[in-house]
Design a protein around this motif. Structure first.
Motif, PDB file in Angstrom:
ATOM      1  N   SER A 203      -3.052  16.466  -6.198  1.00  0.00           N
ATOM      2  CA  SER A 203      -1.521  16.671  -5.668  1.00  0.00           C
ATOM      3  C   SER A 203      -1.456  17.960  -4.569  1.00  0.00           C
ATOM      4  CB  SER A 203      -0.611  16.866  -6.664  1.00  0.00           C
ATOM      5  OG  SER A 203      -1.111  17.975  -7.473  1.00  0.00           O
ATOM      6  N   ARG A 204      -2.800  18.527  -4.279  1.00  0.00           N
ATOM      7  CA  ARG A 204      -2.876  19.511  -3.583  1.00  0.00           C
ATOM      8  C   ARG A 204      -3.803  19.222  -2.161  1.00  0.00           C
ATOM      9  NH1 ARG A 204      -4.193  23.018  -8.773  1.00  0.00           N
ATOM     10  NH2 ARG A 204      -2.132  22.943  -9.590  1.00  0.00           N
ATOM     11  N   VAL A 237       1.361  11.764  -3.625  1.00  0.00           N
ATOM     12  CA  VAL A 237       2.557  12.718  -3.566  1.00  0.00           C
ATOM     13  C   VAL A 237       2.986  12.526  -1.815  1.00  0.00           C
ATOM     14  CG1 VAL A 237       1.994  14.251  -5.319  1.00  0.00           C
ATOM     15  CG2 VAL A 237       1.051  14.673  -3.241  1.00  0.00           C
ATOM     16  N   GLU A 259       4.146   5.412  -3.132  1.00  0.00           N
ATOM     17  CA  GLU A 259       4.714   6.583  -3.231  1.00  0.00           C
ATOM     18  C   GLU A 259       5.816   6.611  -4.222  1.00  0.00           C
ATOM     19  OE1 GLU A 259       5.601   9.004   0.443  1.00  0.00           O
ATOM     20  OE2 GLU A 259       4.264   7.384   1.568  1.00  0.00           O
ATOM     21  N   GLU A 261       8.002   8.084  -7.942  1.00  0.00           N
ATOM     22  CA  GLU A 261       7.140   8.087  -9.302  1.00  0.00           C
ATOM     23  C   GLU A 261       7.403   6.815 -10.086  1.00  0.00           C
ATOM     24  OE1 GLU A 261       9.479  10.916 -11.843  1.00  0.00           O
ATOM     25  OE2 GLU A 261       7.723  12.370 -11.525  1.00  0.00           O
ATOM     26  N   LYS A 264       4.407   4.890  -9.013  1.00  0.00           N
ATOM     27  CA  LYS A 264       3.033   5.568  -9.691  1.00  0.00           C
ATOM     28  C   LYS A 264       2.987   5.154 -10.952  1.00  0.00           C
ATOM     29  CE  LYS A 264       1.934   9.895 -11.639  1.00  0.00           C
ATOM     30  NZ  LYS A 264       1.900  11.547 -11.612  1.00  0.00           N
TER      31      LYS A 264
END
Length: 388
Positions: A203-204, A237, A259, A261, A264
């Motif tokens: 997520s980074r 994300v 994309e 939640e 996901k």
């Protein structure tokens, strides 16, 4: 606590996950103490603002991860630390809660304790003292009155290391099991149907930039050797979806990128196996019952720190289970060939796959906290600290 005046509670978070925890804590405190009795201040994002917090500054000013990123933003972060400390000391709240992001929040707490020692301080989310720099635990006793832990092994770790009084309040994922776990018929596929493989590169931005290439090459090798065809889904994300899509464009195996939640969790409920970056996602996969291989790469500066790591695993699910059932391929071991070798046994009924699935069934008992939701227990402990 006086019944005749509003209670002032300041909450300082440092990134989006802390913002979510802070918002739930605010709701829990309103439920226990009454919204009309509470005044909130501090630092938060959109979730805490929606609960009535007016943040001192945008969370984006300080929401950076990794040594390189922190160094680049250090002047801004130091200014925000000073601003936050001055505001807390001036406001004289009944209690200060710091949430995660220790590079920021613990600096705030130390300075507040020095300048206004009468303000009780609760730390929500333990730093990884059980993994590296264990000497931080006893130092925390000076400025943390109570620690709220998300992982069940952390209270014992702090007791062993001389840390502050610690209560396991439960991980927020416990409140979302109905979303994470498959419903009848969602995961079981016909024998001739393609396998469903999750790829989770992090997520980074730094994680994505380091992992997308080896992950793509792994899928190419896997396509040649897999016992059945497979389909790949990447839950991305929102702020990284475009970059992930661009990098995945070079892959020979084309993934579906989703994309949000809801999408996901739908992908989790259908998945047969996963290739994931290390992080909270390993807990999500474990609670969902998805066998996985975990990979990670860091910068050269951060690689030096691996020699300071004391934990037997970097995978949170392994640490909760107390055994290394999930393969982890880190830094120079994070190669397409080794990732493929680790993933292949998870694509059919093998001892490796069964070992993970059976271990995941123990996670509920290990992470259970009773009838309370994690946010409710956290609010109760905060109320107890207020009452001292």
């Amino acid at each position: 606590m006086s019944e005749n005046r509003p209670l002032s509670i300041w909450i300082v978070s440092g990134e989006e996950s802390g913002d979510q925890l802070g918002a739930k804590l605010m709701r829990g405190l309103k439920k226990r103490l009454g919204a009309e009795r509470l005044q909130f201040g501090g630092v938060g994002g959109h979730a805490m603002r929606a609960e009535g917090l007016e943040s001192l500054f945008p969370l984006e000013d300080i929401a950076v991860m990794g040594i390189s990123a922190v160094i680049a933003r250090l002047p801004t972060i130091l200014k925000r630390i000073r601003l936050t400390v001055d505001a807390v000391v001036a406001a004289k709240p009944d209690l200060l809660v710091i949430i995660d992001s220790p590079d920021f929040t613990h600096r705030v707490a130390k300075a507040v304790r020095q300048r206004a020692p009468q303000i009780p301080i609760v730390d929500y989310v333990s730093p990884s003292v059980w993994a590296w720099r264990p000497g931080r635990a006893p130092k925390m006793r000076v400025y943390v009155d109570h620690l709220l832990a998300l992982l069940p092994f952390e209270p014992a770790a702090h007791e062993r290391l001389g840390g502050p009084p610690t209560t396991y309040v439960g991980h927020p994922l416990i409140e979302r099991l109905d979303e994470i776990r498959p419903k009848a018929g969602e995961r079981r596929q016909a024998a001739d149907a393609p396998l469903k493989l999750l790829v989770l590169p992090g997520s980074r931005r730094s994680e994505v930039s380091r992992l997308m290439e080896p992950f793509g090459e792994t899928l190419a090798l896997l396509k040649e050797r897999s016992p059945r065809p497979f389909e790949v889904t990447i839950p991305a994300v929102p702020h990284l979806a475009a970059e992930i899509g661009q990098r995945a464009g070079a892959w020979s195996v084309k993934p579906k990128i989703v994309e949000g939640e809801a999408a996901k969790w739908a992908a989790f409920r259908e998945a047969d196996a996963a290739l994931a970056a290390s992080g909270t996602v390993t807990l999500e996969l474990g609670l969902s019952g998805v066998p996985m291989v975990v990979a990670y790469r860091v910068s050269k500066i951060e690689e030096v720190l691996k020699y300071l790591i004391k934990a037997p695993s970097i995978v949170l699910t392994n640490l909760v289970l107390g055994e290394n059932v999930i393969p982890e391929l880190i830094q120079w071991d994070c190669t397409p060939e080794k990732l493929t070798e680790a993933l292949l046994p998870l694509l059919s009924d093998t001892p490796e796959r069964r070992r993970q699935v059976e271990a995941f069934r123990r996670m509920d008992d290990l992470m259970r906290i009773g009838d309370e939701a994690p946010s409710e227990r956290a609010a109760r402990i905060v109320e107890e600290v207020l009452s001292r």
